[in-house]
Design an enzyme around this catalytic site. Sequence first.
Site, PDB file in Angstrom:
ATOM      1  N   SER A   1       0.994  -1.249   0.060  1.00 32.93           N
ATOM      2  CA  SER A   1       0.249  -0.297  -0.376  1.00 32.93           C
ATOM      3  C   SER A   1       1.551   1.184  -0.051  1.00 32.93           C
ATOM      4  O   SER A   1       1.595   1.262  -0.792  1.00 32.93           O
ATOM      5  CB  SER A   1      -0.965   0.000   0.961  1.00 32.93           C
ATOM      6  OG  SER A   1      -2.091   1.042   0.981  1.00 32.93           O
TER       7      SER A   1
ATOM      8  N   ARG B   1     -12.114   6.066  10.309  1.00 32.63           N
ATOM      9  CA  ARG B   1     -12.046   4.813  10.182  1.00 32.63           C
ATOM     10  C   ARG B   1     -12.561   4.277   9.835  1.00 32.63           C
ATOM     11  O   ARG B   1     -12.137   2.989   8.753  1.00 32.63           O
ATOM     12  CB  ARG B   1     -11.249   4.558  11.561  1.00 32.63           C
ATOM     13  CG  ARG B   1     -11.084   2.550  11.363  1.00 32.63           C
ATOM     14  CD  ARG B   1      -8.985   2.348  11.179  1.00 32.63           C
ATOM     15  NE  ARG B   1      -9.121   1.454  11.404  1.00 32.63           N
ATOM     16  CZ  ARG B   1      -7.929   0.381  10.155  1.00 32.63           C
ATOM     17  NH1 ARG B   1      -7.641   0.871   9.332  1.00 32.63           N
ATOM     18  NH2 ARG B   1      -7.564  -0.495  10.377  1.00 32.63           N
TER      19      ARG B   1
ATOM     20  N   ASP C   1      -8.500  -6.549  -4.907  1.00 28.76           N
ATOM     21  CA  ASP C   1      -8.748  -5.177  -3.981  1.00 28.76           C
ATOM     22  C   ASP C   1      -8.914  -3.951  -5.346  1.00 28.76           C
ATOM     23  O   ASP C   1      -8.120  -3.065  -5.872  1.00 28.76           O
ATOM     24  CB  ASP C   1      -6.937  -5.093  -4.410  1.00 28.76           C
ATOM     25  CG  ASP C   1      -6.300  -3.849  -3.659  1.00 28.76           C
ATOM     26  OD1 ASP C   1      -7.146  -2.631  -3.282  1.00 28.76           O
ATOM     27  OD2 ASP C   1      -5.624  -3.759  -3.140  1.00 28.76           O
TER      28      ASP C   1
ATOM     29  N   HIS D   1      -8.258  -4.816  -0.475  1.00 29.19           N
ATOM     30  CA  HIS D   1      -6.947  -4.592   0.447  1.00 29.19           C
ATOM     31  C   HIS D   1      -6.204  -5.289   1.284  1.00 29.19           C
ATOM     32  O   HIS D   1      -4.745  -5.841   1.333  1.00 29.19           O
ATOM     33  CB  HIS D   1      -6.940  -3.178   0.277  1.00 29.19           C
ATOM     34  CG  HIS D   1      -5.843  -2.130   0.193  1.00 29.19           C
ATOM     35  ND1 HIS D   1      -4.869  -2.098  -1.348  1.00 29.19           N
ATOM     36  CD2 HIS D   1      -5.572  -1.682   0.838  1.00 29.19           C
ATOM     37  CE1 HIS D   1      -4.048  -1.607  -0.537  1.00 29.19           C
ATOM     38  NE2 HIS D   1      -4.155  -1.267   0.451  1.00 29.19           N
ATOM     39  N   ASP D   2      -7.088  -5.821   2.102  1.00 24.80           N
ATOM     40  CA  ASP D   2      -6.154  -5.912   3.367  1.00 24.80           C
ATOM     41  C   ASP D   2      -5.284  -6.720   2.937  1.00 24.80           C
ATOM     42  O   ASP D   2      -4.360  -8.120   3.916  1.00 24.80           O
ATOM     43  CB  ASP D   2      -7.371  -6.583   3.978  1.00 24.80           C
ATOM     44  CG  ASP D   2      -7.453  -5.045   5.525  1.00 24.80           C
ATOM     45  OD1 ASP D   2      -6.811  -4.128   5.110  1.00 24.80           O
ATOM     46  OD2 ASP D   2      -8.445  -5.141   6.076  1.00 24.80           O
TER      47      ASP D   2
END
Length: 388
Positions: free
Chosen positions: A152, A222, A325, A358-359
């Site tokens: 990232s 968040r 992602d 994405h994680d």
Amino acid sequence: MIVTPQTFRFDTPLPLQSGAVLPAYELVVETYGQLNADRSNAVLVCHALNASHHVAGLHADANGQPLPRSEGWWHNMIGPGKPVDTDRWFVIGVNNLGSCFGSTGPTHINPATGQAWGADFPVVTVEDWVNAQARLLDAMGIDTLAAVMGGSLGGMQTLSWTLQYPERVRHAVVVASAPNLTAENIAFNEVARRAIVTDPDFHGGHYLAHGTLPRRGLRIARMIGHITYLSDDVMNAKFGRTLKPADLEGGPWGYRYSTTDVEFQIESYLRYQGDKFSEYFDANTYLLITRALDYFDPAAAHDGNLSRALARATAKFLLVSFTTDWRFSPARSREMVKALLDNRRDVSYAEIDAPHGHDAFLLDDTRYHAAVRTYFEQTVAQATGGRA
């Protein structure tokens, strides 16, 4: 593997891209493994938005016993016998300037005022972080890195290393990253920032002086970010439309028909993530780091031509992306692959069909980890002559 952070102090001011100058500053660092005799086995790991220098291993309590749930954020990737094997490589994790995990940042004292920097902390960029990291390597006596790697935002720093200090990098491992942010990504960051700066407890970024914290804004920021890190498939599989058990005694379908209560499990999960984040992360740090993400664009100085921008890179590359992602899509990695190939650079590319969004770059995936392990065992090790 028990690890202890170290603090490096730098008394030489650091010029920043903005034109500001950061006076004496500190960087917090963790290292794993042993640096070999000719200092050829160093691997620098660059962190993403809310991570830190604590890349791997465990922290210990006052009695030297491992603290529960203190694993580094990439503990499944880095350590003895892992894809980046610390029995062979000397791995360096550094907390970036402006962060809130020990390195000089907005919560530290501004020597000019004797008060916390707060909103007066200068704007920092990816390039500024790389310059600070290069000074750190100088202090450690390391001229050349066997590899730089990151996911990232850490991948952006990795790419920038190959352009700012091409002679100091032999290999670059760029995971789930991009050569710049899309307009949609910048938009997500801006909505998150607005949630913070419009919090009544923000006080223009000088909330510490007022004895407050903009927790509500941080929670929302968040929650927004977390949604973008997950794929739709994972969210549906994990939560679906399931109601919280307490809500199942509601109306005809179990709903309370409330505009304020938490009814769905996904709502409860997001609020939990937001609450937890607001207790340990600094709001000014969030603003600084998301801006650094927005600003990064090495092709901007070359009329948007990424191939021309990457012509300075001499390192060999491994790029990894994940099919679900959507924040840093495989198309963005393929842009970098093409630009590097246009310059006849040595590039390996793995596109992993993973459901996690994405994680995925933080999670266990045998194909992903095998690609990284193989690259380090064969390509990177070959460049160091097999020395450990």
